[in-house]
Design a protein around this motif. Structure first.
Motif, mmCIF file in Angstrom:
data_model
loop_
_atom_site.group_PDB
_atom_site.id
_atom_site.type_symbol
_atom_site.label_atom_id
_atom_site.label_comp_id
_atom_site.label_asym_id
_atom_site.label_seq_id
_atom_site.Cartn_x
_atom_site.Cartn_y
_atom_site.Cartn_z
ATOM 1 N N LEU A 150 -3.644 56.470 2.716
ATOM 2 C CA LEU A 150 -3.878 55.162 2.108
ATOM 3 C C LEU A 150 -3.026 55.130 0.856
ATOM 4 O O LEU A 150 -2.899 56.140 0.159
ATOM 5 C CB LEU A 150 -5.352 55.118 1.721
ATOM 6 C CG LEU A 150 -6.106 53.825 1.759
ATOM 7 C CD1 LEU A 150 -6.033 53.223 3.154
ATOM 8 C CD2 LEU A 150 -7.567 54.103 1.397
ATOM 9 N N VAL A 151 -2.442 53.964 0.567
ATOM 10 C CA VAL A 151 -1.575 53.909 -0.608
ATOM 11 C C VAL A 151 -1.700 52.540 -1.266
ATOM 12 O O VAL A 151 -2.231 51.598 -0.657
ATOM 13 C CB VAL A 151 -0.100 54.201 -0.199
ATOM 14 C CG1 VAL A 151 0.481 53.111 0.683
ATOM 15 C CG2 VAL A 151 0.790 54.410 -1.427
ATOM 16 N N GLY A 152 -1.219 52.443 -2.495
ATOM 17 C CA GLY A 152 -1.131 51.124 -3.146
ATOM 18 C C GLY A 152 -2.456 50.648 -3.706
ATOM 19 O O GLY A 152 -3.303 51.437 -4.144
ATOM 20 N N GLY A 153 -2.636 49.314 -3.603
ATOM 21 C CA GLY A 153 -3.777 48.663 -4.246
ATOM 22 C C GLY A 153 -5.136 49.219 -3.819
ATOM 23 O O GLY A 153 -6.067 49.262 -4.626
ATOM 24 N N GLY A 154 -5.245 49.646 -2.555
ATOM 25 C CA GLY A 154 -6.518 50.159 -2.071
ATOM 26 C C GLY A 154 -6.956 51.390 -2.866
ATOM 27 O O GLY A 154 -8.094 51.467 -3.347
ATOM 28 N N VAL A 155 -6.036 52.348 -3.020
ATOM 29 C CA VAL A 155 -6.354 53.586 -3.748
ATOM 30 C C VAL A 155 -6.621 53.258 -5.222
ATOM 31 O O VAL A 155 -7.627 53.687 -5.807
ATOM 32 C CB VAL A 155 -5.181 54.591 -3.636
ATOM 33 C CG1 VAL A 155 -5.535 55.895 -4.339
ATOM 34 C CG2 VAL A 155 -4.821 54.828 -2.184
#
Ligand code: ATP
Ligand code: MG
Length: 423
Positions: free
Chosen positions: A39-44
């Motif tokens: 998972l990468v970006g805004g979610g993390v």
């Protein structure tokens, strides 16, 4: 190559309970097929900050075609960046293949004269991919293989200190993609983060590069800025960094001509949008555009009137001028631009409180939007009568009571004619 800091599961707060189940399915299927899946970006970022993520983006070393083979419900999209979209009903999980570093020359990457990246499909590994991301806080990976967080850019420090910092040389990164300036503002507003001085300084000089961004992309970014529940903060930051002039130049001009009422009106409008979003009520881009361009339309209308046009033609001409200037910068889908026009055209009809005109205004499909708009004008001090109260009151009445109130003025008891003074 920089080696990352690995934060084990025990040392961070991300729990699978808070990750969307479809995103988890995609992560696990990639992982089981032998690919890296993170998972990468805004979610993390949002999970680490205890926010509810808007979406979950996935990064992998599987190439788009390999992703497509793994998922029946998958479509490949994009030219500038090739991505896989995995569909679960109406939900889309975006899967991006790791990209190679920028310095690596390759035929698959195309820049324009100002350094803007036009096409970029060179694949790499996670250690390459991370440097392509915009801000440190957007460059954290959550690894489904061992539930650790992978940090190449000291992002955890920025998360803790609430600092928004571009990865790499800010000037170069903004030139590569000027939309990053708007993203800086959006994340600063959304997360209440401080933009690091090195990241903020070039914005003042490079804002004009936004003029080269295609109108459809700017439209998307404008909606993200103003429809994320932090529209007031976004607006104030756009003003601070002198970027409003590149998104809504006509509004900026009207604001500069000393219009405190217009500024108050915009703040009230954006505040009401934020409130609607936070209350879970629907919102429309038409309202934003109607508000942003309201004073420009009024000023232009006045110019046409002074040139001798009748009121309705003056407004028509003004609307057409203002809209065609705006769509050169950010597009407005037709289904919304017609609502923008309705909101504007209906404003003068709130002056008529009797008879057919008032009745048809109450029954107009865009009455509610036009009424909200009119009340915001009242709140900002633009109207000097009780229109908002009157039209609020009539909506609360039964249809018989409404009818009584709407009786044409001529049916009202006539005043007695004054008798001629006797000489
Ligand atoms: P949001 O909460 O709005 O979804 P986000 O950070 O996830 O925020 P996305 O637009 O969904 O933003 O992009 C996902 C990730 O892709 C970002 O976090 C960032 O790492 C990378 N990214 C997106 N746009 C850019 C860009 N213009 N330049 C560099 N990296 C980008
Ligand atoms: Mg996202």
């Amino acid at each position: 190559m920089t080696s990352p800091t690995i934060i084990p599961r025990s040392d961070h707060c991300i729990s699978r309970d808070n990750i969307d189940e479809n995103a988890l399915k995609v992560l696990y299927r990639l992982h089981r097929a032998g690919y890296r899946a993170l998972l990468v970006g805004g979610g993390v970022r949002d999970l680490l900050l205890n926010h509810v993520p808007k979406d979950f983006d996935i990064a992998t070393d599987a190439h788009p075609e390999q992703v497509k083979k793994l998922f029946g419900n998958c479509r490949l999209i994009g030219r500038r960046f090739r991505l896989a979209h995995v569909f679960y009903g109406r939900e889309i999980i975006e899967v991006a293949t790791f990209r190679a570093s920028q310095d690596q020359p390759d035929d698959d990457r195309v820049h324009d004269d100002s350094g803007r990246i036009l096409r970029d499909n060179v694949y790499g590994d996670m250690g390459d991919d991370v440097w392509r991301r915009d801000f440190t806080i957007n460059a954290l990976y959550y690894d489904i293989a061992d539930f650790s967080v992978v940090d190449y850019t000291n992002a955890m420090v920025d998360i803790k200190q609430h600092t928004l910092r571009l990865i790499g040389d800010p000037d170069t990164r903004y030139r590569e993609d000027p939309v990053r300036m708007l993203r800086a503002i959006r994340f600063a507003a959304k997360l209440d983060f401080t933009i690091h001085p090195d990241t903020e300084q070039p914005i003042y000089e490079l804002g004009a590069l936004l003029r080269d961004i295609p109108p459809a992309r700017l439209y998307d970014e404008i909606l993200k800025l103003f429809h994320s529940g932090k529209a007031v903060q976004s607006f104030q930051l756009l003003q601070k960094y002198q970027l409003l002039q590149h998104l809504f130049p006509q509004a900026e001009l009207a604001l500069q001509s000393n219009s405190e009422t217009f500024e108050r009106f915009l703040i009230h409008s954006l505040h009401s949008t934020d409130k609607r979003i936070n209350d879970g009520k629907p919102i429309t881009p038409a309202f934003l555009y109607a508000a942003m361009l309201w004073k420009p339309v009024q000023d232009k209308t006045e110019q046409y009137r002074q040139a001798g046009e009748p009121a309705s033609i003056a407004m028509q001409n003004a609307i057409s001028d203002v809209m065609s200037a705006q769509v050169k910068i950010s597009s407005i889908p037709r289904r919304f631009s017609s609502v923008v026009r309705d909101i504007w055209y209906l404003q003068h009809r709130f002056n008529y409180r009797h008879g057919r005109r008032a009745r048809s205004l109450l029954g107009h499909t865009k009455f509610r939007a036009a009424y909200d708009f009119m009340c915001l004008r009242g709140k900002a001090g633009e109207l000097d009568d009780d229109s908002c109260e009157w039209w609020t009151n009539i909506q609360s009445l039964s249809s018989e009571e409404q009818e009584r109130l709407l009786q044409p003025a001529r049916n009202a008891p006539r005043k007695r004619r004054k008798s001629k003074p006797k000489s």
